[in-house]
Write an enzyme that holds these catalytic residues in place. Sequence first.
Site: not given
Ligand code: UDX
Length: 440
Positions: A152-153, A215, A267, A270, A337
Amino acid sequence: MRLTVFGTGYLGVTHAVCLAELGHEVLGIDIDAAKIEMLGEGRVPFYEPGLEHLLLKNLESGRLRFSTSYADAAEFADLHFLCVGTPQKRGENAADLSHVDAVVDTLAPLLTRPAVIVGKSTVPVGTAARLTVRVRGAAPAGEGVEVAWNPEFLREGFAVADTLRPDRLVFGIERDRPGSAEGALRDVYTSLLTQGVPLVVTDLATSELVKSSANAFLATKISFINAIAEICEATGADVTVLADALGYDARIGRSFLNAGLGFGGGCLPKDIRAFAARAGELGVDQALSFLREVDSINMRRRTKVVELVAEACGGSLLGMNVAVLGAAFKPESDDVRDSPALNVAGMMQLHGAAVSVYDPKAMANSRNLFPTLEYATSTSGACKNADAVLVATEWAEFVALDPVELDSAVRARVIVDGRNCLDPSVWRSAGWIYHGLGRR
Ligand code: UDX
């Protein structure tokens, strides 16, 4: 089709609701009776835009139910999705698979008919093969049980859209048993496939690695731009302009190039650690040793922001009032988290600042995780008498803040933009001192 979904966290609830929305009959299972009761009443235990509306709709249609009974699950369906969490092990970098194993160990003895268990959780490569042996050994249906993987993404905050309109579907199928699990999964996702969602069918190990690699790549992209931000800080260059210029190159792309406080959440942090730990177990730890650097660049950003706020306060945080706007790890989520925002708030408090935190959705979770911080009920409440205001999560309401309106609340007009989400010229022309990350 009749389907079950084990685990009702972010992934499981979204998946169960969306499967029902696609027209299937779905039974969601969790060992947490309070959560199951809440879901059965149409309430989502976390904030995710659009999810509660779809939950209610599908409960009312009768296609979606929730239960704590594994026996009901085994009786109800022959295709079971595994959506439980794989957190980081305490004191180790590897993933804790105890929840995944517990579901399989409890479900297997109840499988008297041929069945397919489809894993969606993010797991170390090799888990699906291990589970196959384990489930076949314990299930009365024996060889009639298949394990497949369908990573799942979804992103928090866009979970519904990402599930109903995914970029791609990946099916990991047992190499020597091609056929039935793939067919069943094609049936589950027929409506998405007919809309043209790309499908990759592969073996179990590849499917597990697709998720870990995705990831790892995203985390690397963020840490790359944050490393460049460090160079920008040393040279007076502007990382936001640089990222725009890089992003025009189609091979690079602009997304995930926002420099700032770095990544957090349940996500990316970890998952990169678990991936590197798995590489070590496989004897190829050098292959992923760069992920340790990705992790440390990311963590350095948090310290950098604490230093930046201290500088903005005249060199020390001792006795300073600091407003922290944002506690969730990203906007449109109440998830705290490994949230960089809360982490920085905590560090500043340890350095002697009086920190007041406000977040539009994550207040309850923040209080649980970090009860010693002070919490305000509004932006202006958090900013009252502030010597510095830190934007730590780029919620739309913070991006739209009017510096003139905030003037009367604060003690000093100092703003630190931890997400590079504000327009420096607007704040500066209103008489504020603006600090961003990786920009002058
Ligand atoms: C992520 C993956 O994108 C997703 O595909 C996977 O299934 C689970 O992990 P998510 O944890 O919901 O999803 O958040 P995401 O939108 O990817 O952002 C992760 C972190 O990166 C956030 O803290 C965000 O603020 C940070 N981020 C993101 C940045 O610091 N800069 C960016 O350009 C993009």
